[in-house]
Design a protein around this motif. Structure first.
Motif, PDB file in Angstrom:
ATOM      1  N   PRO A 145      41.084 -99.149  57.096  1.00 29.83           N
ATOM      2  CA  PRO A 145      41.766 -99.196  58.468  1.00 29.83           C
ATOM      3  C   PRO A 145      41.026 -98.729  59.590  1.00 29.83           C
ATOM      4  N   GLN A 146      39.981 -99.167  59.619  1.00 32.60           N
ATOM      5  CA  GLN A 146      38.784 -98.797  60.744  1.00 32.60           C
ATOM      6  C   GLN A 146      37.684 -99.231  60.502  1.00 32.60           C
ATOM      7  N   PRO A 147      37.080 -99.704  61.627  1.00 29.60           N
ATOM      8  CA  PRO A 147      35.619-100.829  61.306  1.00 29.60           C
ATOM      9  C   PRO A 147      34.356 -99.728  60.403  1.00 29.60           C
ATOM     10  N   LEU A 148      33.516-100.502  59.991  1.00 29.67           N
ATOM     11  CA  LEU A 148      32.730 -99.814  59.111  1.00 29.67           C
ATOM     12  C   LEU A 148      31.412 -99.661  59.892  1.00 29.67           C
ATOM     13  N   HIS A 149      30.680 -98.456  60.147  1.00 26.13           N
ATOM     14  CA  HIS A 149      28.655 -99.171  60.799  1.00 26.13           C
ATOM     15  C   HIS A 149      27.917 -97.986  59.716  1.00 26.13           C
TER      16      HIS A 149
END
Length: 247
Positions: free
Chosen positions: A117-121
């Motif tokens: 659901p959101q970017p991975l960092h």
């Protein structure tokens, strides 16, 4: 006469026993190879043998090579931890000794059926410290894996020293270092478990080898090393951080 005879017979029997024992010992030495010169003291039954471990450079190089999962890895660190070091809040595979590698950068999901659901960092990898096999991994949206900084690093020597100073030269793999405000010089020898970091203001990153760090030599560096002096007068270099933001 009977007393003298009995004493003589006893003496003769004793001499024959000694001779026979010596002969058997000689045969055992020659045939079985059990002479005193070949006997080595055995360790106590409670001692634990020291087994070779996979190196820090190996696990870091492996993770940096996972370009499909980590297209860009700017910061990556590794710690040698025991299963007893890992808190319950940090999921870890079963085992006794691990290399844990934390990564920050551009990260993709390795086993995702649908996009996250959101970017991975960030990402975390668990390696078997003895075999180098990847035991588990995970990715997250945070810019650094939670709980990693609190883990101890068992690859560091007890009572390691940290100093700030200048690298004067690097010859034959030995770093000649001088601490700020001191005329003394130290000879530090890196190995396959030395960690290398570079800083630039609030940013920075890591490299795997000292050759990669070479172009970033700066006025000040921070070193951590084993205070135990080796036979050749050097100290084992554990970490080397270069850049002006070393304090």
């Amino acid at each position: 006469m009977s007393v003298v005879t009995r004493v003589g017979v006893s003496t003769l029997v004793l001499m024959l026993a000694i001779a026979l024992g010596s002969a058997l010992a000689y045969v055992g030495d020659q045939v079985l190879g059990t002479s005193s010169a070949s006997v080595r003291p055995r360790p106590a039954t409670t001692s634990v043998p020291t087994l070779p471990l996979t190196s820090r450079q190996f696990v870091l190089g492996y993770v940096r090579g996972l370009s499909a999962i980590i297209p860009r890895a700017q910061r990556f660190e590794a710690k040698l931890v025991s299963s007893t070091d890992v808190p319950p809040t940090l999921s870890a595979p079963r085992g006794r000794l691990f290399w844990v590698v934390a990564v920050s950068g551009d990260v993709n999901c390795d086993f995702c059926i649908i996009p996250p659901p959101q970017p991975l960092h960030s990402a975390l990898f668990w390696f078997d410290a003895r075999t180098g096999a990847v035991l588990a991994s995970g990715q997250g949206p945070a810019y650094w894996p939670d709980g990693f900084d609190a883990l101890p690093d068992r690859s560091l020597a007890p009572g390691s020293w940290t100093q700030i100073g200048s690298v004067l030269s690097v010859n034959a793999g030995v770093v000649e270092f001088q601490e700020v405000g001191s005329a003394d010089r130290l000879r530090l020898r890196p190995d396959e478990n030395t960690a290398y970091t570079w800083s630039a203001g609030v940013a920075g990153g890591n490299v795997v080898t000292m050759n990669e760090l070479g172009p970033r030599w700066d006025t000040l560096v921070r070193v951590t090393f084993d205070p135990l002096t080796q036979a050749d007068g050097t100290h084992r270099l554990e970490t080397l951080i270069t850049g002006w933001n070393t304090r």
